[in-house]
Write a protein that holds these residues in place. Structure first.
Motif, PDB file in Angstrom:
ATOM      1  N   LEU A  50      -2.439 -14.727  -1.182  1.00  8.78           N
ATOM      2  CA  LEU A  50      -1.080 -14.234  -0.989  1.00  8.78           C
ATOM      3  C   LEU A  50      -1.086 -12.964  -0.151  1.00  8.78           C
ATOM      4  CD1 LEU A  50       0.511 -14.711  -4.535  1.00  8.78           C
ATOM      5  CD2 LEU A  50       0.836 -16.142  -2.501  1.00  8.78           C
ATOM      6  N   GLY A  51      -0.187 -12.891   0.806  1.00  9.27           N
ATOM      7  CA  GLY A  51      -0.079 -11.692   1.623  1.00  9.27           C
ATOM      8  C   GLY A  51       0.799 -10.647   0.958  1.00  9.27           C
ATOM      9  N   PRO A  52       0.779  -9.402   1.443  1.00  4.83           N
ATOM     10  CA  PRO A  52       1.597  -8.338   0.850  1.00  4.83           C
ATOM     11  C   PRO A  52       3.065  -8.482   1.222  1.00  4.83           C
ATOM     12  CG  PRO A  52       0.499  -7.527   2.802  1.00  4.83           C
ATOM     13  CD  PRO A  52      -0.035  -8.918   2.570  1.00  4.83           C
ATOM     14  N   ASN A  53       3.946  -8.061   0.319  1.00  5.48           N
ATOM     15  CA  ASN A  53       5.379  -8.059   0.621  1.00  5.48           C
ATOM     16  C   ASN A  53       5.957  -6.649   0.544  1.00  5.48           C
ATOM     17  OD1 ASN A  53       5.539  -7.566  -2.137  1.00  5.48           O
ATOM     18  ND2 ASN A  53       6.090  -9.673  -2.634  1.00  5.48           N
ATOM     19  N   SER A  54       5.088  -5.667   0.353  1.00  9.64           N
ATOM     20  CA  SER A  54       5.506  -4.264   0.309  1.00  9.64           C
ATOM     21  C   SER A  54       4.275  -3.400   0.544  1.00  9.64           C
ATOM     22  CB  SER A  54       6.124  -3.910  -1.052  1.00  9.64           C
ATOM     23  OG  SER A  54       5.136  -3.989  -2.067  1.00  9.64           O
ATOM     24  N   GLN A  55       4.491  -2.127   0.740  1.00  5.11           N
ATOM     25  CA  GLN A  55       3.361  -1.217   0.924  1.00  5.11           C
ATOM     26  C   GLN A  55       2.485  -1.196  -0.317  1.00  5.11           C
ATOM     27  OE1 GLN A  55       3.752   3.297   1.206  1.00  5.11           O
ATOM     28  NE2 GLN A  55       3.445   2.789   3.367  1.00  5.11           N
ATOM     29  N   GLU A  56       3.103  -1.249  -1.490  1.00  2.97           N
ATOM     30  CA  GLU A  56       2.374  -1.163  -2.751  1.00  2.97           C
ATOM     31  C   GLU A  56       1.491  -2.384  -3.007  1.00  2.97           C
ATOM     32  OE1 GLU A  56       5.717   1.616  -2.835  1.00  2.97           O
ATOM     33  OE2 GLU A  56       5.552  -0.522  -2.339  1.00  2.97           O
ATOM     34  N   THR A  57       1.837  -3.534  -2.412  1.00  5.34           N
ATOM     35  CA  THR A  57       1.073  -4.753  -2.682  1.00  5.34           C
ATOM     36  C   THR A  57       0.011  -5.036  -1.616  1.00  5.34           C
ATOM     37  OG1 THR A  57       2.786  -6.099  -1.594  1.00  5.34           O
ATOM     38  CG2 THR A  57       2.943  -5.823  -3.990  1.00  5.34           C
ATOM     39  N   GLN A  58      -0.196  -4.097  -0.711  1.00  2.75           N
ATOM     40  CA  GLN A  58      -1.242  -4.268   0.289  1.00  2.75           C
ATOM     41  C   GLN A  58      -2.605  -3.946  -0.318  1.00  2.75           C
ATOM     42  OE1 GLN A  58      -0.662  -2.571   4.294  1.00  2.75           O
ATOM     43  NE2 GLN A  58       1.468  -2.236   3.717  1.00  2.75           N
TER      44      GLN A  58
ATOM     45  N   THR B 123      -0.978   2.473   9.730  1.00  2.10           N
ATOM     46  CA  THR B 123       0.159   3.153   9.105  1.00  2.10           C
ATOM     47  C   THR B 123       0.578   2.486   7.781  1.00  2.10           C
ATOM     48  OG1 THR B 123       1.667   1.831  10.482  1.00  2.10           O
ATOM     49  CG2 THR B 123       1.069   4.026  11.287  1.00  2.10           C
ATOM     50  N   THR B 124      -0.321   1.680   7.223  1.00  2.07           N
ATOM     51  CA  THR B 124      -0.080   0.979   5.954  1.00  2.07           C
ATOM     52  C   THR B 124       1.204   0.154   6.009  1.00  2.07           C
ATOM     53  OG1 THR B 124      -0.964   3.012   4.957  1.00  2.07           O
ATOM     54  CG2 THR B 124      -0.311   1.267   3.460  1.00  2.07           C
ATOM     55  N   GLU B 125       1.353  -0.609   7.074  1.00  7.53           N
ATOM     56  CA  GLU B 125       2.552  -1.422   7.251  1.00  7.53           C
ATOM     57  C   GLU B 125       2.233  -2.889   7.524  1.00  7.53           C
ATOM     58  OE1 GLU B 125       5.783   1.748   9.047  1.00  7.53           O
ATOM     59  OE2 GLU B 125       4.400   0.785  10.458  1.00  7.53           O
ATOM     60  N   LEU B 126       1.122  -3.371   6.999  1.00  2.00           N
ATOM     61  CA  LEU B 126       0.754  -4.766   7.233  1.00  2.00           C
ATOM     62  C   LEU B 126       1.784  -5.739   6.667  1.00  2.00           C
ATOM     63  CD1 LEU B 126      -3.112  -4.803   6.607  1.00  2.00           C
ATOM     64  CD2 LEU B 126      -1.892  -4.910   8.794  1.00  2.00           C
TER      65      LEU B 126
ATOM     66  N   ALA C  93       2.575   4.966  -3.780  1.00  2.00           N
ATOM     67  CA  ALA C  93       2.123   3.741  -3.118  1.00  2.00           C
ATOM     68  C   ALA C  93       0.613   3.578  -3.201  1.00  2.00           C
ATOM     69  CB  ALA C  93       2.582   3.726  -1.662  1.00  2.00           C
ATOM     70  N   ILE C  94      -0.140   4.620  -2.872  1.00  2.00           N
ATOM     71  CA  ILE C  94      -1.602   4.495  -2.895  1.00  2.00           C
ATOM     72  C   ILE C  94      -2.099   4.349  -4.323  1.00  2.00           C
ATOM     73  CG2 ILE C  94      -2.045   6.994  -2.917  1.00  2.00           C
ATOM     74  CD1 ILE C  94      -4.137   4.246  -1.189  1.00  2.00           C
ATOM     75  N   ALA C  95      -1.457   5.023  -5.272  1.00  2.44           N
ATOM     76  CA  ALA C  95      -1.838   4.884  -6.681  1.00  2.44           C
ATOM     77  C   ALA C  95      -1.629   3.440  -7.146  1.00  2.44           C
ATOM     78  CB  ALA C  95      -1.032   5.841  -7.545  1.00  2.44           C
ATOM     79  N   ALA C  96      -0.510   2.851  -6.745  1.00  2.00           N
ATOM     80  CA  ALA C  96      -0.215   1.477  -7.126  1.00  2.00           C
ATOM     81  C   ALA C  96      -1.189   0.507  -6.485  1.00  2.00           C
ATOM     82  CB  ALA C  96       1.215   1.119  -6.732  1.00  2.00           C
ATOM     83  N   ARG C  97      -1.559   0.761  -5.239  1.00  2.00           N
ATOM     84  CA  ARG C  97      -2.475  -0.133  -4.525  1.00  2.00           C
ATOM     85  C   ARG C  97      -3.859  -0.141  -5.159  1.00  2.00           C
ATOM     86  NH1 ARG C  97      -2.731   1.559   1.444  1.00  2.00           N
ATOM     87  NH2 ARG C  97      -3.732  -0.478   1.739  1.00  2.00           N
ATOM     88  N   VAL C  98      -4.358   1.044  -5.506  1.00  2.00           N
ATOM     89  CA  VAL C  98      -5.689   1.128  -6.113  1.00  2.00           C
ATOM     90  C   VAL C  98      -5.683   0.462  -7.486  1.00  2.00           C
ATOM     91  CG1 VAL C  98      -7.443   2.699  -7.016  1.00  2.00           C
ATOM     92  CG2 VAL C  98      -6.368   3.166  -4.806  1.00  2.00           C
ATOM     93  N   GLN C  99      -4.652   0.740  -8.294  1.00  3.80           N
ATOM     94  CA  GLN C  99      -4.572   0.127  -9.617  1.00  3.80           C
ATOM     95  C   GLN C  99      -4.438  -1.390  -9.513  1.00  3.80           C
ATOM     96  OE1 GLN C  99      -4.711   1.558 -13.001  1.00  3.80           O
ATOM     97  NE2 GLN C  99      -5.122  -0.652 -13.108  1.00  3.80           N
TER      98      GLN C  99
END
Length: 283
Positions: free
Chosen positions: A150-158, A51-54, A198-204
């Motif tokens: 570094l681990g993610p701190n938001s959905q966008e940084t996963q 669910t993209t919540e890591l 969110a997915i656009a930010a993650r890919v970029q």
């Protein structure tokens, strides 16, 4: 940024194989006391990743077990010494996970050969996931290094997880020919209109962090030189339109395998450049 099948290996089985190599009785007893917690952490990871919540999985510096606490450092050592190390008890499991990558190529960059495993959530901050197969992604050393710890701190940084996140059906990688002697190319991400922010930010973010633009541009320069002679033969025999047609065919052939291959994006960009097709390739 490819997808690969999830490992069929369980965290508990992998953990048990690794702790077989522990000779210190007291340490082994403490490790045996966290078996259930390792299994619970795997289940939580599986649910959150789907669910993209890591980023919601809490970080920790130890695991509080039934027979005493196990530190993050001890779990890192378990991975390094009893799973990743050659000829260790867990090395067979390590190698099985590495072999999941199609054609032995890194699913992050889709170009360099797999040579290591990356922890999707860093083992130093998530010790219960240190030897969990779902958290281990086969990749190249360059991508592993560039991704960092570094681990993610938001959905966008996963970072995209190759077992759970699939962006292979949508076109997002594009290129542009750079006129010059020799010609070159630059690559960029263009998110499809139906993607959410969110997915656009993650890919970029992943494209930038892994320095894929630089990697692809370097390879593109060499490839443009490789096809220079064949394009010249086509140009001399049939002219600009024939060169363009050849490049379009190359692009379509690559896209049939992967719509986001850097080669396909390169050939498409070359076919759309009037300068390149009209002899610029000879520079």
């Amino acid at each position: 940024m490819w997808t690969i099948p999830k490992p069929e290996l369980t965290a508990r089985d992998t953990f048990d194989i690794c702790i077989e190599g522990i000779s210190e009785d007291a340490k082994k007893l403490r490790l045996e006391g966290i078996r259930d917690l390792i299994e619970n952490a795997e289940q939580a990871f599986d649910q959150r990743a789907a669910t993209t919540e890591l980023h919601l999985i809490a970080e920790a510096n130890e695991i509080a077990g039934a027979n005493g606490n196990v530190s993050a450092k001890e779990m890192e050592q378990l991975y390094d010494r009893h799973m990743a190390r050659q000829k260790s008890r867990g090395r067979e499991t390590y190698d099985k996970i590495m072999m999941a990558a199609e054609h032995g190529q890194c699913p992050f960059c889709g170009h360099l050969p797999v040579s290591t495993l990356d922890h999707s959530l860093p083992k130093s901050r998530h010790p219960a996931l240190a030897v969990t197969p779902f958290n281990l992604i086969p990749c190249c050393k360059d991508c592993n290094h560039n991704k960092g710890t570094l681990g993610p701190n938001s959905q966008e940084t996963q970072f995209l997880n190759a077992y759970y996140d699939d962006v292979t059906a949508d076109r997002w990688l594009y290129a542009e020919i750079v006129e010059g002697s020799p010609p070159g190319a630059i690559f960029n991400v263009e998110a499809p209109a139906h993607w959410n922010a969110a997915i656009a930010a993650r890919v970029q973010r992943q494209f930038t962090a892994l320095k894929l633009g630089r990697l692809y541009a370097s390879q593109a320069g060499r490839q443009l030189q490789n096809i220079k002679r064949s394009l010249n033969n086509i140009y001399e025999a049939a002219g600009t339109d024939a060169v363009r047609e050849d490049l379009e065919d190359r692009s379509e052939s690559c896209a049939a395998i992967s719509v986001n291959s850097w080669e396909g994006a390169l050939y498409e960009a070359a076919s759309q450049s009037d300068w390149y097709c009209d002899g610029g390739f000879r520079e």
